[in-house]
Scaffold this active site. Structure first.
Site, PDB file in Angstrom:
ATOM      1  N   LYS A   1     -10.316  -3.344  -4.785  1.00 28.89           N
ATOM      2  CA  LYS A   1     -10.896  -1.911  -4.963  1.00 28.89           C
ATOM      3  C   LYS A   1     -10.268  -1.243  -5.819  1.00 28.89           C
ATOM      4  O   LYS A   1     -10.492  -0.182  -6.375  1.00 28.89           O
ATOM      5  CB  LYS A   1     -11.504  -1.480  -3.857  1.00 28.89           C
ATOM      6  CG  LYS A   1     -10.876  -1.292  -2.627  1.00 28.89           C
ATOM      7  CD  LYS A   1     -11.553  -1.517  -1.317  1.00 28.89           C
ATOM      8  CE  LYS A   1     -10.608  -1.817  -0.235  1.00 28.89           C
ATOM      9  NZ  LYS A   1     -11.478  -2.741   0.789  1.00 28.89           N
TER      10      LYS A   1
ATOM     11  N   LYS B   1       0.729  -1.242  -0.001  1.00 31.72           N
ATOM     12  CA  LYS B   1       0.018   0.021  -0.012  1.00 31.72           C
ATOM     13  C   LYS B   1       0.805   1.270   0.071  1.00 31.72           C
ATOM     14  O   LYS B   1       0.424   2.225  -0.431  1.00 31.72           O
ATOM     15  CB  LYS B   1      -0.978   0.067   1.209  1.00 31.72           C
ATOM     16  CG  LYS B   1      -2.290  -1.016   1.047  1.00 31.72           C
ATOM     17  CD  LYS B   1      -3.177  -0.431   2.173  1.00 31.72           C
ATOM     18  CE  LYS B   1      -4.406  -1.521   1.862  1.00 31.72           C
ATOM     19  NZ  LYS B   1      -5.528  -1.106   2.821  1.00 31.72           N
TER      20      LYS B   1
ATOM     21  N   LYS C   1      -5.274 -10.574  -7.568  1.00 30.59           N
ATOM     22  CA  LYS C   1      -6.485 -10.558  -6.753  1.00 30.59           C
ATOM     23  C   LYS C   1      -7.495  -9.474  -7.275  1.00 30.59           C
ATOM     24  O   LYS C   1      -7.218  -8.418  -7.511  1.00 30.59           O
ATOM     25  CB  LYS C   1      -6.383 -10.801  -5.518  1.00 30.59           C
ATOM     26  CG  LYS C   1      -5.797  -9.427  -4.786  1.00 30.59           C
ATOM     27  CD  LYS C   1      -5.935  -9.518  -3.359  1.00 30.59           C
ATOM     28  CE  LYS C   1      -5.769  -7.978  -2.828  1.00 30.59           C
ATOM     29  NZ  LYS C   1      -5.727  -7.759  -1.420  1.00 30.59           N
TER      30      LYS C   1
HETATM   31  P1  TYM Z   1     -10.886  -5.715   3.316  1.00 31.15           P
HETATM   32  O1  TYM Z   1     -11.681  -4.575   3.896  1.00 31.15           O
HETATM   33  O2  TYM Z   1      -9.823  -5.437   2.327  1.00 31.15           O
HETATM   34  O3  TYM Z   1     -11.550  -7.063   2.832  1.00 31.15           O
HETATM   35  C1  TYM Z   1     -12.463  -7.474   3.477  1.00 31.15           C
HETATM   36  C2  TYM Z   1     -12.547  -9.084   3.248  1.00 31.15           C
HETATM   37  O4  TYM Z   1     -12.610  -9.535   2.001  1.00 31.15           O
HETATM   38  C3  TYM Z   1     -11.599 -10.377   1.626  1.00 31.15           C
HETATM   39  N1  TYM Z   1     -10.967 -10.288   0.074  1.00 31.15           N
HETATM   40  C4  TYM Z   1     -10.832 -11.117  -0.738  1.00 31.15           C
HETATM   41  N2  TYM Z   1     -11.347 -12.458  -0.416  1.00 31.15           N
HETATM   42  C5  TYM Z   1     -10.834 -13.127  -1.565  1.00 31.15           C
HETATM   43  N3  TYM Z   1     -10.623 -12.700  -2.879  1.00 31.15           N
HETATM   44  C6  TYM Z   1     -10.337 -11.393  -3.046  1.00 31.15           C
HETATM   45  N4  TYM Z   1      -9.992 -10.760  -4.221  1.00 31.15           N
HETATM   46  C7  TYM Z   1     -10.488 -10.239  -2.035  1.00 31.15           C
HETATM   47  N5  TYM Z   1     -10.285  -9.048  -1.572  1.00 31.15           N
HETATM   48  C8  TYM Z   1     -10.776  -9.003  -0.373  1.00 31.15           C
HETATM   49  C9  TYM Z   1     -10.293  -9.950   2.812  1.00 31.15           C
HETATM   50  O5  TYM Z   1      -9.553 -10.986   2.782  1.00 31.15           O
HETATM   51  C10 TYM Z   1     -11.346  -9.495   3.944  1.00 31.15           C
HETATM   52  O6  TYM Z   1     -11.635 -10.861   4.406  1.00 31.15           O
HETATM   53  N6  TYM Z   1      -7.381  -5.707   7.119  1.00 31.15           N
HETATM   54  C11 TYM Z   1      -8.730  -6.245   6.715  1.00 31.15           C
HETATM   55  C12 TYM Z   1      -9.928  -5.836   7.408  1.00 31.15           C
HETATM   56  C13 TYM Z   1      -9.787  -5.846   8.981  1.00 31.15           C
HETATM   57  C14 TYM Z   1      -9.960  -7.299   9.651  1.00 31.15           C
HETATM   58  C15 TYM Z   1     -10.057  -7.100  11.047  1.00 31.15           C
HETATM   59  C16 TYM Z   1     -10.406  -8.590   9.231  1.00 31.15           C
HETATM   60  C17 TYM Z   1      -9.705  -5.128  10.005  1.00 31.15           C
HETATM   61  N7  TYM Z   1      -9.526  -5.760  11.414  1.00 31.15           N
HETATM   62  C18 TYM Z   1     -10.152  -8.098  11.969  1.00 31.15           C
HETATM   63  C19 TYM Z   1     -10.430  -9.530  10.129  1.00 31.15           C
HETATM   64  C20 TYM Z   1     -10.510  -9.344  11.471  1.00 31.15           C
HETATM   65  C21 TYM Z   1      -9.077  -6.025   5.212  1.00 31.15           C
HETATM   66  O7  TYM Z   1      -8.488  -4.738   4.914  1.00 31.15           O
HETATM   67  O8  TYM Z   1      -9.912  -6.207   4.520  1.00 31.15           O
END
Ligand code: TYM
Length: 329
Positions: A198, A112, A195
Site C-alpha cells: 500500500k 517502516k 512486493k
Molecule cells: P498486513 O495488514 O500488512 O497484510 C495483510 C496480509 O496480506 C499479506 N500481504 C501480501 N501477501 C503477498 N504478497 C504481497 N505483496 C502482500 N502484501 C501483503 C500479508 O503477508 C498479510 O498476511 N502484521 C500483519 C497483521 C497482523 C497479523 C496478526 C497477521 C497482525 N496480527 C496475527 C497474522 C496474525 C500485517 O501487517 O499484515
C-alpha cells in the site's frame, strides 16, 4: 477442529491483490476445515501516525471487504482487535519474555522506521511483532495464513510460545505459518522486484479501485524482455507475476494458461488479466457497498464477533496470568 487465526491492518481504503492472494483467499478456504478467528488489527494501525476518523472508516471498510470476499460470520469469528482486551493483556507478558536485541532484529521495524529513523518511531512500532504474537497465541492457533513478508513475525510467535512453555509449563500452542508458495509474494506492477504494497500505490491493484483505472494499470504493467508468455519468475518476474494473478482470477492453473498463450504476446496476457480482474471485482465492489450502506448492522456483527473472541482469548490470559504468578482476577 484445528484453529486458525490471522489479522489484517485497516490502513488503506482498499485491500490490494497482494493481500488477497497472499492471505485472504486462504482465510476464506480455511473456514471449511478450521475453527477460524479473523481480526482487523486496528491497534497495529496506530503504531504510525494516523487520522482517527479515517481509521474508524477504514476499519468498517476492512470488515465489509472481508465479508464480501466470503468470510462467513456464522462459521468464523470476525472481530476488531481493540474490542478484545486480552490481546494487549497477553502482549505485556510476552514483551517481558522478549529480548531487546531480539525485537531489534525484526526487519519490518527497520523498513517502516527508515524514513524518520528509529529515534522518531514509536515504541509501539517497535513492539508491534510482540502484539502480533499475542494476537495468535491468545487463541492457541495452530495455523496462521499470511504472506511471505510475515514469516519473521511468525517465527517470533513460535519462539515466544516455546519460551513461555519452557519456563512456565505447557500453556500455549506453537503456531505454524500457512504460506502458499505460488502466491506468498505478489509483486508491484511497476517494479516486479518489489512486493506489492500500500505504500507504493502506483504499482498496487486495489480491490475497491475504479475498475477502468485498474485495467489501465494492468495494461501499463512493467513486463520483461522477449515476447513469450512463460512462467519464469527468475528471468521474467513481471510476466510471471501477471500469470499468477490471471491464474487466480480466471481459476486456470498456470501451466494451462502458459499453453493457451503460445504464439501470443504480452498484450494478450494483459488484456485477459484485465477482463478477469474486472469480472472478479465488479460484483465484489457492489457487495462491499451494500455492507457499508448499513454501518449499524456491520458494527453489530463485529460486536458479536468480539464477544466470541473474548471468551476464547480471556481463558488463555487467565491461564497465562496464573502460570506467571499473578493473582487471579
Ligand atoms: P498486513 O495488514 O500488512 O497484510 C495483510 C496480509 O496480506 C499479506 N500481504 C501480501 N501477501 C503477498 N504478497 C504481497 N505483496 C502482500 N502484501 C501483503 C500479508 O503477508 C498479510 O498476511 N502484521 C500483519 C497483521 C497482523 C497479523 C496478526 C497477521 C497482525 N496480527 C496475527 C497474522 C496474525 C500485517 O501487517 O499484515
Amino acid at each position: 477442529r484445528p484453529r486458525v487465526l490471522s489479522g489484517i491492518q485497516p490502513t488503506a481504503d482498499s485491500f490490494h491483490v497482494g493481500n488477497y492472494l497472499g492471505a485472504l483467499r486462504q482465510w476464506v478456504d480455511l473456514q471449511a476445515t478450521h475453527e477460524a478467528f479473523y481480526s482487523i488489527v486496528d491497534l497495529h494501525a496506530i503504531t504510525v501516525e494516523h487520522d482517527p476518523e479515517l481509521l474508524r472508516r477504514r476499519t468498517r471498510i476492512a470488515a465489509a471487504q472481508l465479508l464480501a470476499l466470503g468470510i462467513d460470520p456464522e462459521r468464523s469469528t470476525l472481530f476488531v482487535q481493540s474490542q478484545v482486551p486480552a490481546h494487549t493483556q497477553l502482549s505485556w507478558v510476552l514483551e517481558c519474555l522478549t529480548g531487546f536485541g531480539e525485537a531489534s532484529r525484526m526487519t519490518q521495524f527497520k523498513d517502516k522506521s527508515v524514513k524518520g529513523g528509529a529515534d522518531r518511531s514509536s515504541v509501539g512500532l517497535f513492539t508491534y511483532p510482540i502484539l502480533q504474537a499475542a494476537d495468535i497465541l491468545a487463541y492457541r492457533a495452530d495455523l496462521v495464513p499470511v504472506g511471505e513478508d510475515q514469516r519473521q513475525h511468525l517465527e517470533l510467535s513460535r519462539t515466544l510460545a516455546g519460551r513461555f512453555n519452557g519456563r512456565f509449563g505447557p500453556t500455549l500452542t506453537v503456531p505454524s505459518p500457512h504460506i502458499l508458495k505460488e502466491t506468498a509474494k505478489v509483486y508491484d506492477l511497476t517494479d516486479p522486484s518489489a512486493k506489492m504494497s500500500k505504500s507504493s500505490p502506483g504499482g498496487a491493484l486495489d480491490l475497491l479501485a475504479d475498475v477502468k483505472g485498474s485495467v489501465k494499470k494492468i495494461r501499463s504493467a512493467v513486463t520483461d524482455t522477449g515476447r513469450d508468455v512463460v512462467f519464469d519468475p527468475e528471468n521474467k518476474p513481471g510476466v510471471s507475476n501477471l500469470l499468477s494473478l490471471l491464474s487466480v482470477f480466471s481459476g486456470t492453473p498456470v501451466p494451462a494458461l502458459q499453453a493457451s498463450f503460445e504464439g501470443r504476446g504480452y498484450g494478450d496476457l494483459k488484456k485477459e488479466l484485465g477482463e478477469a480482474f474486472a469480472a472478479f471485482v465488479t460484483p465484489l465492489q457492489a457487495s462491499v457497498k451494500e455492507y457499508l450502506d448499513d454501518p449499524a448492522e456491520l458494527d453489530a456483527l463485529l460486536t458479536v464477533g468480539a464477544g466470541r473472541a473474548r471468551e476464547v482469548a480471556d481463558a488463555t490470559v487467565s491461564d497465562v496470568y496464573e502460570k506467571v504468578g499473578l493473582l487471579l482476577r
